[in-house]
Design a protein around this motif. Structure first.
Motif, PDB file in Angstrom:
ATOM      1  N   LEU A 162      80.141 -44.674  31.772  1.00 28.42           N
ATOM      2  CA  LEU A 162      79.392 -44.621  30.514  1.00 28.42           C
ATOM      3  C   LEU A 162      78.874 -46.000  30.113  1.00 28.42           C
ATOM      4  N   ALA A 163      79.759 -46.989  30.132  1.00 25.21           N
ATOM      5  CA  ALA A 163      79.379 -48.334  29.687  1.00 25.21           C
ATOM      6  C   ALA A 163      78.369 -48.975  30.633  1.00 25.21           C
ATOM      7  N   PHE A 164      78.622 -48.877  31.925  1.00 24.88           N
ATOM      8  CA  PHE A 164      77.737 -49.526  32.895  1.00 24.88           C
ATOM      9  C   PHE A 164      76.376 -48.834  32.971  1.00 24.88           C
ATOM     10  N   SER A 165      76.357 -47.506  32.809  1.00 24.93           N
ATOM     11  CA  SER A 165      75.076 -46.786  32.821  1.00 24.93           C
ATOM     12  C   SER A 165      74.217 -47.204  31.634  1.00 24.93           C
ATOM     13  N   ALA A 166      74.855 -47.388  30.477  1.00 24.18           N
ATOM     14  CA  ALA A 166      74.111 -47.858  29.302  1.00 24.18           C
ATOM     15  C   ALA A 166      73.530 -49.243  29.559  1.00 24.18           C
ATOM     16  N   LEU A 167      74.322 -50.122  30.194  1.00 23.65           N
ATOM     17  CA  LEU A 167      73.823 -51.452  30.535  1.00 23.65           C
ATOM     18  C   LEU A 167      72.653 -51.371  31.509  1.00 23.65           C
ATOM     19  N   ALA A 168      72.783 -50.470  32.493  1.00 30.00           N
ATOM     20  CA  ALA A 168      71.732 -50.320  33.497  1.00 30.00           C
ATOM     21  C   ALA A 168      70.420 -49.867  32.862  1.00 30.00           C
ATOM     22  N   PHE A 169      70.483 -48.909  31.935  1.00 27.70           N
ATOM     23  CA  PHE A 169      69.280 -48.411  31.288  1.00 27.70           C
ATOM     24  C   PHE A 169      68.632 -49.484  30.413  1.00 27.70           C
ATOM     25  N   LEU A 170      69.449 -50.199  29.651  1.00 26.14           N
ATOM     26  CA  LEU A 170      68.899 -51.242  28.782  1.00 26.14           C
ATOM     27  C   LEU A 170      68.296 -52.384  29.593  1.00 26.14           C
ATOM     28  N   ALA A 171      69.048 -52.860  30.591  1.00 21.96           N
ATOM     29  CA  ALA A 171      68.554 -53.965  31.413  1.00 21.96           C
ATOM     30  C   ALA A 171      67.323 -53.540  32.202  1.00 21.96           C
ATOM     31  N   GLY A 172      67.331 -52.296  32.694  1.00 21.99           N
ATOM     32  CA  GLY A 172      66.179 -51.799  33.433  1.00 21.99           C
ATOM     33  C   GLY A 172      64.940 -51.709  32.563  1.00 21.99           C
ATOM     34  N   TYR A 173      65.119 -51.308  31.310  1.00 23.25           N
ATOM     35  CA  TYR A 173      63.991 -51.190  30.372  1.00 23.25           C
ATOM     36  C   TYR A 173      63.342 -52.545  30.123  1.00 23.25           C
ATOM     37  N   PHE A 174      64.179 -53.541  29.794  1.00 20.91           N
ATOM     38  CA  PHE A 174      63.626 -54.872  29.524  1.00 20.91           C
ATOM     39  C   PHE A 174      63.133 -55.540  30.806  1.00 20.91           C
ATOM     40  N   GLY A 175      63.849 -55.277  31.912  1.00 22.93           N
ATOM     41  CA  GLY A 175      63.420 -55.846  33.181  1.00 22.93           C
ATOM     42  C   GLY A 175      62.063 -55.329  33.611  1.00 22.93           C
TER      43      GLY A 175
END
Length: 208
Positions: A162-175
């Motif tokens: 849950l935590a890492f997927s949220a990080l992946a989505f946020l970082a992917g969006y800004f990236g």
């Protein structure tokens, strides 16, 4: 089985730990920012598979044997540091622009998934963490110790997912926004190389 209160407390603690800056979530952050959300999620799946291996090792008592072996710890940490150094070099040399998009498309799902597994399994600190953290929540009166360890390991994997997927989505969006600029993409690649190199140095200098 552990009580509902114990499970909720453990899940909350696991979520906080998963969100605390560390090698694995920083790895997810940089992979997602530089290669996209899909790449980040595949890496997360690989990391969680590695956690499943650690859970099995703790449940079967193999982790305790590993913790007692200084040689095994040293070999694993140098292997992990070498792999991170290799990823740092790859990130440093990664091109920007259209060529970079082609390189990212060439990276298969299997390669990204395997990258997460290797990253997790070659970090000996994860084994020691599981060996120290999971038993704290085990209560003999709640049932078989091995079953409880396996259960808490699975809960930890759920929290991590849950935590890492949220990080992946946020970082992917800004990236994704940053990758529209070749200059920003180049800076992102250099940042990823710096983070991976720093993690390699931290791992190779770590002690038990």
């Amino acid at each position: 089985m552990p009580s509902a209160d114990t499970n909720l407390f453990f899940l909350g603690a696991a979520l906080l730990l998963a969100l605390t800056p560390g090698p694995d979530n920083l790895f997810v952050l940089m992979q997602s920012a530089s290669a996209g959300r899909k790449a980040g999620i595949l890496v997360v799946l690989g990391l969680c598979t590695g956690l499943l291996v650690h859970t099995t090792a703790v449940t079967l008592g193999l982790a305790a044997l590993f913790a007692a072996s200084a040689a095994a710890f040293t070999v694993l940490k140098f292997a992990g540091a070498g792999y991170l150094a290799y990823l740092a070099w790859q990130a440093f040399r990664a091109p920007a622009g259209m060529q970079a998009e082609g390189d990212r498309a060439a990276a298969s799902a299997g390669q990204l998934y395997l990258r997460g597994i290797v990253m997790n399994l070659t970090n000996p600190k994860v084994v020691l963490f599981f060996l120290a953290f999971l038993p704290q929540f085990v209560r003999p009166e709640a049932g078989r110790v091995g079953v409880q360890l396996a259960w808490f390991g699975l809960l930890f994997i759920v929290a991590t997912m849950l935590a890492f997927s949220a990080l992946a989505f946020l970082a992917g969006y800004f990236g994704e926004k940053l990758r529209r600029s070749e200059r920003a993409q180049r800076c992102l690649n250099r940042a990823a190389a710096f983070v991976f190199g720093g993690l390699a140095l931290k791992l190779v200098t770590s002690t038990r």
